[in-house]
Design an enzyme around this catalytic site. Structure first.
Site, PDB file in Angstrom:
ATOM      1  N   HIS A 104       0.887  -1.180   0.000  1.00  0.00           N
ATOM      2  CA  HIS A 104       0.000   0.000   0.000  1.00  0.00           C
ATOM      3  C   HIS A 104       0.918   1.221   0.000  1.00  0.00           C
ATOM      4  O   HIS A 104       1.995   1.181   0.611  1.00  0.00           O
ATOM      5  CB  HIS A 104      -0.831   0.125   1.273  1.00  0.00           C
ATOM      6  CG  HIS A 104      -1.752  -1.004   1.586  1.00  0.00           C
ATOM      7  ND1 HIS A 104      -1.335  -2.165   2.159  1.00  0.00           N
ATOM      8  CD2 HIS A 104      -3.097  -1.118   1.446  1.00  0.00           C
ATOM      9  CE1 HIS A 104      -2.383  -2.967   2.356  1.00  0.00           C
ATOM     10  NE2 HIS A 104      -3.470  -2.360   1.928  1.00  0.00           N
ATOM     11  N   ASP A 107       2.282   2.042   3.363  1.00  0.00           N
ATOM     12  CA  ASP A 107       3.206   1.074   3.988  1.00  0.00           C
ATOM     13  C   ASP A 107       4.647   1.483   3.719  1.00  0.00           C
ATOM     14  O   ASP A 107       5.505   1.316   4.565  1.00  0.00           O
ATOM     15  CB  ASP A 107       3.120  -0.339   3.361  1.00  0.00           C
ATOM     16  CG  ASP A 107       1.750  -0.948   3.364  1.00  0.00           C
ATOM     17  OD1 ASP A 107       0.940  -0.568   4.223  1.00  0.00           O
ATOM     18  OD2 ASP A 107       1.512  -1.825   2.506  1.00  0.00           O
TER      19      ASP A 107
END
Ligand code: XLS
Ligand code: NI
Ligand code: NI
Length: 442
Positions: A104, A107
Site C-alpha cells: 500500500h 506502507d
C-alpha cells in the site's frame, strides 16, 4: 547492495533440501528452480510478500501494543527509516526467494502533513524501490492505496457521505496508480476496507454504491490516460472493519461490476480468510471467479475457524490449498496474478527468524498443493467423474436444454410420454473425498 546484506546476517538464502530435510530453515517442497511443464516452480506459483504485514506489522492488537521490534527501525527521520526498512525488505524477498512483492502507498512511505508532502515521500520511496527492484530482480505484483487507516476515511473513501473525502481519495489513488506503474506492477488492487456501513440509519446505500462505481470508472479512465496496462483487481471481503462491506464476495462483486458496466476492466483478488468470513470456502470463491473468467490473483492466508475475524494466518492446510489449486490449474494457472502472502506473524512470534519460518511453511504448503493437484488432474479421475456426471446434457434433449432449443412444453411432453421417473444417481462424495485423500498421501 552490500550494506543491505546486514539486516539478516545470520540467515542465508533459503535452500530447497527436499521432503526428507529436517532443517527448519529450508524448503522441503518449494524448489523455485525446478522446471515443470516448461516453467519453473517460481514462475508457476508467483509468490509475493505483503509489505504491510511483514514489514509494518508490529504484533499490536486491540488489547495491547506491538510486540515485534525490528533492528532496522531507526534513523534520523521517517523517510530515512522507511528506506532502511525497504532495504531489509528486499534482502528478505531475495533470501526467501519470492519473485514478487505487494504494497500500500502508506506502507512504504510515511503520510505527510499535506497530500503534497505525502506524495513527495512516496516519490522518494518509489525511487528507492526502483533501484532495489533493479538490483535484486524482485518485481511488483500489485500496488494499492490505503484508504482505511487515516481518520479522514472513517466513514469510507469512495463511499464517504462527504464529497471532499471522495475527492481526497481520488487524488490518493491517482498517485498510487502512477507509483504502481512506475514500479512495473502486474496489477492494482481495490480493497474497500471502509466502503460499507456501520448502520443503515445513517446510510444512503444506493448513492454510496453509485459513488463507488463512479470512482472505479475514474480509475479506469485514469489508467487509460496514463497507459497503465496492469490488471485491476477487486478484493472482496464481507465485513471488518465495517459491519457490511459492499464488495461482499465474488458473486456480489460480479453483479456490481456488471450493473455499472465495469466488468471488462476488473478481475478478482480472492483472499482465503475473506472467503470464509463470507460463509464460503476458499475453493468456492475461486470457482465462482473462474466461472466468469475473472480470477485475477490470490491473497494467500487462512482464518481460524474459532475466531470470527480476519486473523491473516499463514496456511499450512494442504488439503484446503489442494482444493483451491485444482480449479486454478484447470483454468490454466494464475496468469498475471500470484499467490501473495497477505498473512502475519502471531503476536508472540517475535524472532526475526519467525518471519522466515512463516513464509517457508506457506510456500511449502502451496508448492505441495500444486504438486498434488497436478498429479490428481493428470490422473484424470476427477475430470472423468465430472464429465460422466453431466453426460446427459451432451446429447439429445439434454443438449437441447443447454442450447435453449426446448421449453417447458416440450419437456413436459417428453416426461409424460417417454422418460417417466428419473433413476437416482449417487453423488459419490465419499468416493471423491477418498480419492483426494489418496493423492494427498502417497
Ligand atoms: C484486508 C485486506 C488488505 C488488502 C489490501 O483485509 O486483505 O490487506 O489485501 O488492501
Ligand atoms: Ni488481502
Ligand atoms: Ni484480508
Amino acid at each position: 547492495m552490500k550494506k543491505s546484506r546486514a539486516h539478516f546476517p545470520r540467515i542465508k538464502t533459503i535452500a530447497y533440501e527436499g521432503p526428507q530435510s529436517t532443517n527448519p530453515l529450508a524448503f522441503r517442497h518449494y524448489n523455485p528452480d525446478e522446471v515443470i511443464d516448461g516453467k519453473t516452480m517460481a514462475a508457476h506459483l508467483r509468490f509475493s510478500i505483503a509489505y504491510w504485514h511483514s514489514f509494518r506489522g508490529t504484533g499490536g492488537d486491540p488489547f495491547g501494543p506491538g510486540t515485534i521490534q525490528r533492528p532496522w527501525e531507526k534513523g534520523p527521520d521517517p523517510v530515512s527509516i522507511a528506506k532502511t526498512r525497504m532495504d531489509a525488505a528486499f534482502e528478505f524477498f531475495q533470501k526467501i526467494r519470492a519473485p514478487f512483492w505487494a504494497f500500500h502507498d502508506r506502507d512504504i512511505a510515511p503520510e505527510g502533513r499535506t497530500l503534497a508532502e505525502s506524495n513527495r515521500h512516496l516519490d522518494a520511496l518509489v525511487d528507492h524501490a526502483r533501484g532495489l527492484q533493479r538490483a535484486t530482480g524482485v518485481k511488483l505484483l500489485w500496488g494499492t492505496a490505503n484508504l482505511f487507516s487515516h481518520p479522514r476515511y472513517m466513514c469510507g473513501a469512495a463511499t464517504n457521505p462527504d464529497a471532499h473525502v471522495f475527492a481526497y481519495a481520488a487524488a490518493q489513488v491517482k498517485k498510487a496508480l502512477e507509483s504502481t506503474q512506475r514500479l512495473g506492477g502486474e496489477g492494482y488492487v481495490f480493497w474497500g476496507g471502509r466502503e460499507g456501513y456501520e448502520t443503515l440509519l445513517n446510510t444512503n446505500l444506493k448513492r454510496e454504491q453509485e459513488h463507488l462505481a463512479a470512482f472505479l470508472h475514474m480509475a479506469v479512465d485514469h489508467a487509460k490516460a496514463i497507459g497503465f496496462k496492469g490488471q485491476f483487481l477487486i478484493e472482496p471481503k464481507p465485513m471488518e472493519p465495517t459491519k457490511h462491506q459492499y464488495d461482499f464476495d465474488v458473486a456480489s462483486g460480479i453483479a456490481f461490476l456488471r450493473t455499472h458496466g465495469l466488468e471488462k476492466h476488473f478481475k478478482f483478488n480472492v483472499e482465503t480468510n475473506h472467503a470464509t468470513l463470507a460463509g464460503h470456502t476458499f475453493q468456492h470463491e475461486i470457482e465462482v471467479a473462474i466461472a466468469h473468467g475473472m480470477l485475477g490473483s490470490i491473497d494467500a492466508n487462512s482464518g481460524d475457524p474459532l475466531l470470527g475475524w480476519d486473523t491473516d494466518q499463514f496456511s499450512t492446510d494442504v488439503r484446503e490449498l489442494t482444493l483451491a489449486m485444482i480449479p486454478i490449474l484447470r483454468a490454466g494457472g494464475i496468469g498475471r496474478g500470484g499467490f501473495n502472502f497477505d498473512a502475519k506473524l502471531r503476536r508472540p512470534s517475535t524472532d526475526l527468524e519467525d518471519l522466515f519460518l512463516a513464509h517457508i511453511g506457506g510456500m511449502d504448503a502451496y508448492a505441495l498443493a500444486f504438486k498434488v493437484a497436478r498429479h490428481a488432474l493428470a490422473d484424470g479421475k476427477f475430470d472423468a467423474f465430472l464429465d460422466q456426471r453431466y453426460a446427459s446434457y451432451d446429447t439429445g434433449f439434454g443438449r437441447d436444454i443447454e442450447k435453449r432449443r426446448v421449453g417447458f412444453k416440450e419437456l413436459n411432453q417428453l416426461v409424460l410420454r417417454k422418460l417417466g421417473e428419473p433413476k437416482l444417481r449417487s453423488g459419490k462424495q465419499e468416493y471423491l473425498e477418498n480419492l483426494l485423500l489418496s493423492y494427498l498421501h502417497r
